[in-house]
Design a protein around this motif. Structure first.
Motif, PDB file in Angstrom:
ATOM      1  N   TYR A   1      -4.636   2.152  13.793  1.00 48.43           N
ATOM      2  CA  TYR A   1      -4.007   2.182  12.105  1.00 48.43           C
ATOM      3  C   TYR A   1      -4.240   1.804  10.899  1.00 48.43           C
ATOM      4  CZ  TYR A   1       0.510   2.919  14.805  1.00 48.43           C
ATOM      5  OH  TYR A   1       1.616   3.461  16.153  1.00 48.43           O
ATOM      6  N   LYS A   2      -5.191   0.686  11.051  1.00 45.64           N
ATOM      7  CA  LYS A   2      -6.020   0.368  10.212  1.00 45.64           C
ATOM      8  C   LYS A   2      -7.165   1.679   9.172  1.00 45.64           C
ATOM      9  CE  LYS A   2      -5.789  -5.070  10.336  1.00 45.64           C
ATOM     10  NZ  LYS A   2      -6.123  -5.977  10.042  1.00 45.64           N
ATOM     11  N   THR A   3      -7.535   2.059  10.176  1.00 45.45           N
ATOM     12  CA  THR A   3      -8.459   2.845  10.174  1.00 45.45           C
ATOM     13  C   THR A   3      -8.394   4.149   9.672  1.00 45.45           C
ATOM     14  OG1 THR A   3      -9.025   3.174  11.965  1.00 45.45           O
ATOM     15  CG2 THR A   3     -10.198   1.632  11.606  1.00 45.45           C
TER      16      THR A   3
ATOM     17  N   LEU B   1      -1.942   6.925   3.759  1.00 43.91           N
ATOM     18  CA  LEU B   1      -1.002   5.558   3.962  1.00 43.91           C
ATOM     19  C   LEU B   1      -1.279   5.896   2.443  1.00 43.91           C
ATOM     20  CD1 LEU B   1       1.534   4.552   2.972  1.00 43.91           C
ATOM     21  CD2 LEU B   1       0.470   2.310   3.767  1.00 43.91           C
ATOM     22  N   ASN B   2      -2.567   5.341   1.779  1.00 41.25           N
ATOM     23  CA  ASN B   2      -2.966   5.041   0.362  1.00 41.25           C
ATOM     24  C   ASN B   2      -3.187   6.588  -0.128  1.00 41.25           C
ATOM     25  OD1 ASN B   2      -3.477   2.072   0.169  1.00 41.25           O
ATOM     26  ND2 ASN B   2      -5.530   2.143   1.660  1.00 41.25           N
TER      27      ASN B   2
ATOM     28  N   ILE C   1       0.809  -4.238  10.126  1.00 41.55           N
ATOM     29  CA  ILE C   1      -0.651  -4.637   9.524  1.00 41.55           C
ATOM     30  C   ILE C   1      -0.790  -3.265   8.615  1.00 41.55           C
ATOM     31  CG2 ILE C   1      -2.166  -2.718  11.591  1.00 41.55           C
ATOM     32  CD1 ILE C   1      -0.308  -3.391  13.822  1.00 41.55           C
ATOM     33  N   MET C   2      -0.033  -2.498   8.027  1.00 36.47           N
ATOM     34  CA  MET C   2      -0.828  -1.660   6.341  1.00 36.47           C
ATOM     35  C   MET C   2      -0.311  -2.422   5.661  1.00 36.47           C
ATOM     36  SD  MET C   2      -0.996   2.788   8.163  1.00 36.47           S
ATOM     37  CE  MET C   2       1.374   2.513   8.192  1.00 36.47           C
ATOM     38  N   LYS C   3       0.721  -3.389   5.872  1.00 35.15           N
ATOM     39  CA  LYS C   3       1.135  -4.204   4.565  1.00 35.15           C
ATOM     40  C   LYS C   3       1.942  -3.114   3.683  1.00 35.15           C
ATOM     41  CE  LYS C   3      -1.246  -6.420   1.978  1.00 35.15           C
ATOM     42  NZ  LYS C   3      -2.670  -7.087   0.914  1.00 35.15           N
ATOM     43  N   ALA C   4       2.713  -2.599   4.381  1.00 39.73           N
ATOM     44  CA  ALA C   4       3.779  -1.201   3.955  1.00 39.73           C
ATOM     45  C   ALA C   4       5.351  -1.771   3.459  1.00 39.73           C
ATOM     46  CB  ALA C   4       3.659  -0.384   4.568  1.00 39.73           C
TER      47      ALA C   4
ATOM     48  N   VAL D   1       3.919  -2.202  12.798  1.00 41.66           N
ATOM     49  CA  VAL D   1       3.060  -0.691  11.851  1.00 41.66           C
ATOM     50  C   VAL D   1       2.391  -1.634  10.338  1.00 41.66           C
ATOM     51  CG1 VAL D   1       2.629   0.883  11.397  1.00 41.66           C
ATOM     52  CG2 VAL D   1       3.068   0.730  13.585  1.00 41.66           C
TER      53      VAL D   1
ATOM     54  N   LEU E   1      -4.206   3.743   7.830  1.00 41.72           N
ATOM     55  CA  LEU E   1      -3.990   3.199   6.314  1.00 41.72           C
ATOM     56  C   LEU E   1      -4.592   3.901   5.257  1.00 41.72           C
ATOM     57  CD1 LEU E   1      -3.077   0.921   4.858  1.00 41.72           C
ATOM     58  CD2 LEU E   1      -5.097  -0.146   5.645  1.00 41.72           C
TER      59      LEU E   1
ATOM     60  N   ASN F   1       1.065  -1.143  -0.296  1.00 42.98           N
ATOM     61  CA  ASN F   1      -0.147   0.288  -0.341  1.00 42.98           C
ATOM     62  C   ASN F   1       0.393   1.276   0.018  1.00 42.98           C
ATOM     63  OD1 ASN F   1      -2.469  -1.672   0.328  1.00 42.98           O
ATOM     64  ND2 ASN F   1      -2.667  -1.595   1.793  1.00 42.98           N
TER      65      ASN F   1
END
Length: 634
Positions: A336-338, A344-345, A268-271, A265, A341, A241
């Protein structure tokens, strides 16, 4: 001839019973005896005070201790002198013994009657003699027994004090009584002997430190590391992401924790995580980079199945201005997801300005907790120069196979200024610390009552307090100590510790100037060397619960729970004050210190949660649960 009769219906035989178990007076009634010896033609015409005296008259006999024969002698006198006394003489004798109108005396008695009474008193006299002999024998036996007991066990006061101190330090009731009766202590015998030996080594400094088990590690046989990837672990997705840039802030160990959190982290955020940059503006002002401190290739390779990590930002994203973000402290996965993220996107490159304490201690998925530990205990290996030199110092500390203690004495200027602690410092030194506190803008507390903070356990132990702690715990004076800290603040503050424990070393004293030349002016690299030496020590003791203490003790727990002493500063300093005021003896002080730290040796226990994140125990200080699992007993 008159009739003689006696009764004890109102009075009794007063007799003092002497017993080792009884020291007060004790009255015992003799058996009542009545004799109605009526002979033919015998009459009684005696009159006392104008009235008839009844044939039932009370006789009071005083029988004293078996060691006294006064009462029996009075009977003997009556035996030889009273049988021929005329009735008028007897009447005069009896009238002299009248008290308050109550007549107590002897009437004229037949010779035969007197003979019967005499025979009974002879028997009683013999019995009294035997009782006296038996009593003397018992007294002699008890005396000999007491002398022997005193010779073997010491005075009664010493025994009582010894018992009390052993009870305080071991919680064993009635120890001296049970020991004298030959009781066996199968369950606690080892603890008692260990405590006694530790007291001996603490006072005398004899070479029995290992025997007293001051070096022994806590029991952890039912616990094991559990951070490996699961068998059903999914292969890392190539699609990401975005990229995360981080600036790890703080000192070495604070940065270490932050790096572990940022890897989590990124997962968690697929970064993709770009190799972290390090803080160069902290108190130590060390210019070392990530590659100077850590084996960066090993870092990336170890985590290749967990998260994407690159050395630098790819050229395609080099022109993108990263979005700056300061994550909220102690956050959990949903944050971090809500909230992060989506940013980041949107921006594809995000820059975290701070990394310390950005992930909560608890309430995190098991897979993320295990990842944090894989980063901390496997991926973050120090660079080769640090590891090699650290191991060289470990060998020097283990001279002739001796154990050593690593002491994190955080009695440094920055820490004392930050906490406002100035116990035993001069007024000038106290003022210098206060000025420094005001000059550092991001230190929020300015006016601090150092005395109150010390009594609440919020101050680092002074070198003298540390020395008292080590001696009280049983460490002998020849103990080899490695100092894991910078220079202690205060003129002459180290004198107490150095006088009591002369074998104190540091990376400076164990090395030549040439050996240290590559690390000069690189405090974080020197801190890494100290970390290596502290991790491999036989015992680790810290005087303030800072990041270094958290990092080392957590790592030692992970490495099979190596012994780590966590001082109870609040209660300990109170004992020190009592000792200084003369309100407690050294022996009592040592006993209480041992008892206070009996369960503070780094043994396994579940991490303590709290109402607020800051009140919780650090995940990195105690990775149980999360990275250490308890095995089932078969």
């Amino acid at each position: 001839m008159s009739t003689f009769s006696e009764s004890n219906s109102d009075g009794g035989v007063s007799q003092r019973v002497n017993s080792p178990r009884f020291s007060g007076p004790m009255t015992r009634r003799a058996h009542s005896f009545k004799r109605n010896n009526t002979h033919a033609g015998a009459t009684n015409n005696a009159a006392v005070s104008g009235g008839s005296l009844s044939t039932h008259n009370e006789v009071e006999l005083q029988i004293n201790s078996p060691r006294s024969e006064d009462g029996l002698e009075s009977v003997s006198e009556r035996k030889h002198g009273h049988h021929h006394i005329h009735n008028n003489h007897l009447h005069h004798h009896v009238s002299q013994r009248v008290h308050g109108g109550v007549v107590k005396g002897f009437l004229k008695r037949p010779l035969e009657s007197i003979g019967v009474v005499d025979l009974g008193f002879r028997e009683k006299k013999k019995i009294g003699h035997w009782m006296f002999l038996v009593f003397c024998g018992v007294c002699l036996f008890m005396g000999v027994l007491k002398i022997c007991a005193t010779g073997w066990l010491g005075s009664a006061i010493e025994k009582a004090q010894s018992y009390q101190e052993l009870s305080d330090s071991n919680g064993i009731d009635n120890l001296m009584d049970k020991r004298s009766l030959g009781y066996e202590y199968r369950s606690r015998e080892g603890d008692v002997e260990r405590t006694l030996k530790t007291v001996e080594t603490g006072v005398g400094g004899s070479h029995t430190a290992k025997e007293s088990e001051v070096w022994s590690k806590p029991n952890s046989e039912n616990f094991t590391q559990c951070i490996d990837l699961s068998k059903n672990h999914k292969k890392l997705d190539a699609k990401i992401n975005g990229y995360i840039l981080v600036n790890a802030n703080g000192g070495l160990n604070q940065m270490r924790f932050g790096i572990c959190d940022m890897v989590a982290v990124a997962k968690i955020m697929k970064a993709t995580l770009v190799l972290p940059s390090l803080d160069h503006t902290s108190y130590w002002a060390d210019q070392s980079g990530f590659k100077d401190l850590f084996d960066w290739k090993h870092f990336i390779d170890t985590l290749k199945d967990d998260v994407h990590i690159v050395e630098t930002l790819p050229p395609a994203f080099a022109g993108i201005h990263p979005f700056s973000k300061t994550p909220i402290s102690w956050s959990k996965v949903p944050y971090y997801k809500t909230e992060v993220l989506p940013l980041l996107n949107q921006h594809k490159v995000i820059y975290f300005t701070h990394t310390d304490s950005r992930l909560a201690n608890n309430g995190i998925p098991k897979s993320i907790q295990k990842l944090r530990c894989r980063v901390n205990y496997r991926a973050l290996r120090y660079s080769a120069p640090i590891e090699e030199f650290g191991n060289k110092l470990v060998s020097r500390m283990q001279q002739n196979g001796n154990p050593y203690l690593a002491l994190h004495l955080r009695y440094e200027k920055d820490m004392l200024s930050f906490t406002g602690c100035s116990h035993n410092l001069t007024a000038k030194e106290d003022e210098e610390l206060r000025r420094m506190r005001y000059e550092v803008g991001h230190w929020k507390e300015k006016e601090i009552n150092g005395t109150e903070r010390r009594l609440l356990g919020g101050c680092p132990l002074t070198p003298r307090e540390t020395s008292l702690l080590l001696k009280a715990l049983g460490f002998p004076s020849h103990t080899r100590i490695y100092l894991v800290a910078g220079e202690a603040y205060g003129e002459g503050s180290m004198k107490y510790l150095e006088d009591d424990f002369p074998n104190i070393f540091s990376h400076s004293t164990l090395s030549s100037e040439e050996e240290l030349s590559d690390f000069k002016n690189h405090q974080n690299m020197l801190a890494g060397i100290d970390y290596v030496v502290a991790l491999q020590s036989d015992v680790f003791l810290y005087t303030y619960d800072g990041n270094m203490a958290k990092a080392v003790q957590g790592h030692r727990r992970f490495e099979n729970f190596k012994k780590t002493i966590n001082p109870d500063k609040m209660n300990f300093v109170k004992l020190v004050d009592q000792l200084d005021e003369g309100n407690i003896s050294w022996k009592k002080f040592s006993s209480k210190v041992k008892k206070l730290h009996r369960d503070r040796d780094g043994a396994p226990y579940l991490r303590e949660s709290g109402e607020f994140p800051k009140q919780e125990e650090s995940f990195y200080a105690n990775p149980l649960p999360g990275c250490i699992c308890e095995t089932r007993k078969e």
